[in-house]
Design a protein around this motif. Structure first.
Motif, PDB file in Angstrom:
ATOM      1  N   ALA A  27       0.620  -1.295  -0.004  1.00  0.00           N
ATOM      2  CA  ALA A  27      -0.296   0.230   0.456  1.00  0.00           C
ATOM      3  C   ALA A  27       0.868   1.343  -0.140  1.00  0.00           C
ATOM      4  O   ALA A  27       2.359   1.361   0.303  1.00  0.00           O
ATOM      5  CB  ALA A  27      -0.784  -0.375   1.008  1.00  0.00           C
ATOM      6  N   ALA A  28       0.412   2.627  -0.575  1.00  0.00           N
ATOM      7  CA  ALA A  28       0.831   3.865  -0.125  1.00  0.00           C
ATOM      8  C   ALA A  28       0.955   3.971   1.510  1.00  0.00           C
ATOM      9  O   ALA A  28       0.394   4.154   1.995  1.00  0.00           O
ATOM     10  CB  ALA A  28       0.002   4.710  -1.221  1.00  0.00           C
ATOM     11  N   GLY A  29       2.283   4.484   1.621  1.00  0.00           N
ATOM     12  CA  GLY A  29       2.762   4.142   2.358  1.00  0.00           C
ATOM     13  C   GLY A  29       3.563   5.825   3.228  1.00  0.00           C
ATOM     14  O   GLY A  29       3.232   7.010   1.312  1.00  0.00           O
ATOM     15  N   PRO A  30       4.776   5.652   3.466  1.00  0.00           N
ATOM     16  CA  PRO A  30       5.601   6.860   4.085  1.00  0.00           C
ATOM     17  C   PRO A  30       6.300   7.115   2.163  1.00  0.00           C
ATOM     18  O   PRO A  30       7.180   6.130   1.949  1.00  0.00           O
ATOM     19  CB  PRO A  30       6.625   6.063   4.654  1.00  0.00           C
ATOM     20  N   MET A  31       6.520   8.137   2.293  1.00  0.00           N
ATOM     21  CA  MET A  31       7.305   8.658   0.821  1.00  0.00           C
ATOM     22  C   MET A  31       8.464   9.303   1.403  1.00  0.00           C
ATOM     23  O   MET A  31       8.415  10.544   1.747  1.00  0.00           O
ATOM     24  CB  MET A  31       6.258   9.580  -0.521  1.00  0.00           C
ATOM     25  N   THR A  32       9.292   9.338   0.130  1.00  0.00           N
ATOM     26  CA  THR A  32      10.952   9.687  -0.004  1.00  0.00           C
ATOM     27  C   THR A  32      10.556  10.823  -0.788  1.00  0.00           C
ATOM     28  O   THR A  32      10.428  10.385  -1.904  1.00  0.00           O
ATOM     29  CB  THR A  32      12.522   8.692   0.149  1.00  0.00           C
ATOM     30  N   PRO A  33      11.287  11.372  -1.046  1.00  0.00           N
ATOM     31  CA  PRO A  33      11.084  13.149  -1.663  1.00  0.00           C
ATOM     32  C   PRO A  33      12.654  12.883  -3.198  1.00  0.00           C
ATOM     33  O   PRO A  33      13.077  12.830  -2.134  1.00  0.00           O
ATOM     34  CB  PRO A  33      10.957  14.316  -1.131  1.00  0.00           C
ATOM     35  N   ILE A  34      12.418  13.348  -4.351  1.00  0.00           N
ATOM     36  CA  ILE A  34      12.990  13.799  -5.266  1.00  0.00           C
ATOM     37  C   ILE A  34      13.100  14.856  -6.029  1.00  0.00           C
ATOM     38  O   ILE A  34      11.799  15.447  -5.860  1.00  0.00           O
ATOM     39  CB  ILE A  34      13.109  12.129  -6.197  1.00  0.00           C
ATOM     40  N   GLN A  35      14.395  14.963  -5.788  1.00  0.00           N
ATOM     41  CA  GLN A  35      13.630  16.346  -6.918  1.00  0.00           C
ATOM     42  C   GLN A  35      14.617  16.556  -8.421  1.00  0.00           C
ATOM     43  O   GLN A  35      16.143  16.025  -8.143  1.00  0.00           O
ATOM     44  CB  GLN A  35      14.354  17.629  -5.734  1.00  0.00           C
ATOM     45  N   THR A  36      14.804  17.076  -9.130  1.00  0.00           N
ATOM     46  CA  THR A  36      14.764  16.785 -10.337  1.00  0.00           C
ATOM     47  C   THR A  36      15.072  18.259 -10.505  1.00  0.00           C
ATOM     48  O   THR A  36      14.180  18.808 -10.402  1.00  0.00           O
ATOM     49  CB  THR A  36      14.738  16.105 -11.769  1.00  0.00           C
ATOM     50  N   PRO A  37      15.694  19.007 -11.837  1.00  0.00           N
ATOM     51  CA  PRO A  37      15.571  20.287 -12.487  1.00  0.00           C
ATOM     52  C   PRO A  37      14.730  20.298 -12.977  1.00  0.00           C
ATOM     53  O   PRO A  37      13.955  21.363 -12.916  1.00  0.00           O
ATOM     54  CB  PRO A  37      16.642  20.135 -13.298  1.00  0.00           C
ATOM     55  N   THR A  38      13.349  19.693 -13.153  1.00  0.00           N
ATOM     56  CA  THR A  38      12.614  19.860 -13.515  1.00  0.00           C
ATOM     57  C   THR A  38      11.082  19.798 -12.536  1.00  0.00           C
ATOM     58  O   THR A  38      10.345  20.205 -13.067  1.00  0.00           O
ATOM     59  CB  THR A  38      11.964  19.560 -15.325  1.00  0.00           C
ATOM     60  N   LEU A  39      11.201  18.478 -12.415  1.00  0.00           N
ATOM     61  CA  LEU A  39      10.285  18.045 -11.716  1.00  0.00           C
ATOM     62  C   LEU A  39      10.753  17.449  -9.942  1.00  0.00           C
ATOM     63  O   LEU A  39      11.532  16.748 -10.186  1.00  0.00           O
ATOM     64  CB  LEU A  39       9.429  16.784 -11.948  1.00  0.00           C
ATOM     65  N   ALA A  42       7.759  12.280  -4.725  1.00  0.00           N
ATOM     66  CA  ALA A  42       8.437  10.996  -3.931  1.00  0.00           C
ATOM     67  C   ALA A  42       8.052   9.833  -4.227  1.00  0.00           C
ATOM     68  O   ALA A  42       6.827   9.326  -4.958  1.00  0.00           O
ATOM     69  CB  ALA A  42       6.993  11.386  -2.476  1.00  0.00           C
ATOM     70  N   VAL A  43       8.498   8.934  -4.220  1.00  0.00           N
ATOM     71  CA  VAL A  43       8.157   7.234  -3.451  1.00  0.00           C
ATOM     72  C   VAL A  43       7.960   6.503  -2.876  1.00  0.00           C
ATOM     73  O   VAL A  43       8.401   7.100  -1.410  1.00  0.00           O
ATOM     74  CB  VAL A  43       9.214   6.892  -4.979  1.00  0.00           C
ATOM     75  N   PRO A  44       8.065   5.543  -2.081  1.00  0.00           N
ATOM     76  CA  PRO A  44       7.598   4.834  -1.557  1.00  0.00           C
ATOM     77  C   PRO A  44       9.555   5.259  -0.882  1.00  0.00           C
ATOM     78  O   PRO A  44      10.023   4.543  -1.193  1.00  0.00           O
ATOM     79  CB  PRO A  44       7.321   3.538  -1.928  1.00  0.00           C
ATOM     80  N   THR A  45       9.278   4.689   0.831  1.00  0.00           N
ATOM     81  CA  THR A  45      11.035   4.479   1.178  1.00  0.00           C
ATOM     82  C   THR A  45      11.385   3.423   0.881  1.00  0.00           C
ATOM     83  O   THR A  45      12.317   3.136   1.374  1.00  0.00           O
ATOM     84  CB  THR A  45      10.950   4.270   2.919  1.00  0.00           C
ATOM     85  N   ASP A  46      10.641   2.072   0.107  1.00  0.00           N
ATOM     86  CA  ASP A  46      11.590   0.926   0.080  1.00  0.00           C
ATOM     87  C   ASP A  46      12.281   0.479  -1.171  1.00  0.00           C
ATOM     88  O   ASP A  46      12.685  -0.252  -1.555  1.00  0.00           O
ATOM     89  CB  ASP A  46      10.672  -0.265   0.731  1.00  0.00           C
ATOM     90  N   TRP A  47      11.627   2.012  -1.726  1.00  0.00           N
ATOM     91  CA  TRP A  47      12.863   1.762  -2.996  1.00  0.00           C
ATOM     92  C   TRP A  47      13.740   2.774  -3.503  1.00  0.00           C
ATOM     93  O   TRP A  47      13.865   3.295  -2.194  1.00  0.00           O
ATOM     94  CB  TRP A  47      11.618   2.842  -4.200  1.00  0.00           C
ATOM     95  N   LEU A 197       1.060   3.970  -6.817  1.00  0.00           N
ATOM     96  CA  LEU A 197       1.149   4.379  -7.813  1.00  0.00           C
ATOM     97  C   LEU A 197       0.758   6.022  -8.345  1.00  0.00           C
ATOM     98  O   LEU A 197       1.013   6.953  -8.812  1.00  0.00           O
ATOM     99  CB  LEU A 197       1.029   3.806  -9.263  1.00  0.00           C
ATOM    100  N   ASP A 198      -0.857   5.737  -7.720  1.00  0.00           N
ATOM    101  CA  ASP A 198      -1.070   7.161  -8.069  1.00  0.00           C
ATOM    102  C   ASP A 198      -0.628   7.965  -6.450  1.00  0.00           C
ATOM    103  O   ASP A 198      -0.688   9.426  -7.372  1.00  0.00           O
ATOM    104  CB  ASP A 198      -3.181   7.251  -7.810  1.00  0.00           C
TER     105      ASP A 198
END
Length: 209
Positions: A27-39, A42-47, A197-198
């Motif tokens: 299930a969707a749970g805690p997320m870890t942020p990712i930042q790129t130059p344009t976007l 956040a992704v699941p913490t186990d990714w 995913l959503d």
């Protein structure tokens, strides 16, 4: 498979696309942020974050790559999903997004025997991305054969958001969100849920916002 991808991208005016080896549900749970130059997103913490896509035969420059849980099967490595972003020329038509999503899904879920998965894609739907109108396309894939390793069903979500390219010209920031839906060996880690995913898509924001 590469020839099919090249044909799709030729119609898009794009030089490359992402290819990975995907592979049961979380299930969707805690997320870890990712930042790129344009976007940012956040992704699941186990990714696992960082690195390049598992295979990128057409040479797009991807950023913000994150891979779902990995597993080994029959001497090969698979992941339960992948997220990556890229910048596409502004000349790429939004009407081409379904073809891009469909081509990605076909590449992700083509088994080693080369049999083509059954792939369908939705039309682009408008979505608010931090106050900017983006477009979202969903593609689904179902494999005709089950080799016991590769996932038999999967989802690819492609989000396109207007941005500026490195040269300052109009461009599109692209977010690819992939997750397995079914299949793979019994001991493989669970696939991400649709809610997960959503949540990745919903977290996307232009970096300037």
């Amino acid at each position: 498979m590469i020839a099919v991808g090249a044909l799709v991208l030729a119609g898009l005016g794009v030089a490359g696309y992402l290819l990975l080896k995907p592979g049961g549900t979380a299930a969707a749970g805690p997320m870890t942020p990712i930042q790129t130059p344009t976007l940012s997103y956040a992704v699941p913490t186990d990714w696992t974050q960082g690195g390049e896509p598992l295979t990128n035969p057409f040479g797009l420059t991807f950023a913000g790559v994150a891979r779902g849980p990995e597993y080994e099967c029959a001497g090969r490595s698979f992941v339960r999903g992948i997220v990556a972003s890229a910048v596409l020329p502004g000349t790429v038509s939004l009407t081409s997004l379904p073809a891009l999503a469909q081509g990605l899904a076909q590449a992700f879920y083509t088994p080693p025997d080369g049999s083509r998965p059954d792939v369908s894609a939705s039309n682009a739907q408008t979505i608010d991305v931090g106050g900017i109108q983006g477009n979202l396309v969903e593609a689904t894939a179902h494999t005709a054969t089950d080799d016991g390793c590769l996932a038999t069903e999967g989802t690819v979500l492609v989000l396109a958001v207007p941005t500026s390219g490195p040269d300052g010209r109009p461009a599109m920031a692209l977010l690819v969100v992939n997750g397995d839906d079914a299949g793979g060996p019994p001991d493989a880690p669970p696939s991400p849920t649709r809610a997960a995913l959503d949540a990745i898509v919903a977290s996307a924001r232009p970096t300037t916002i």
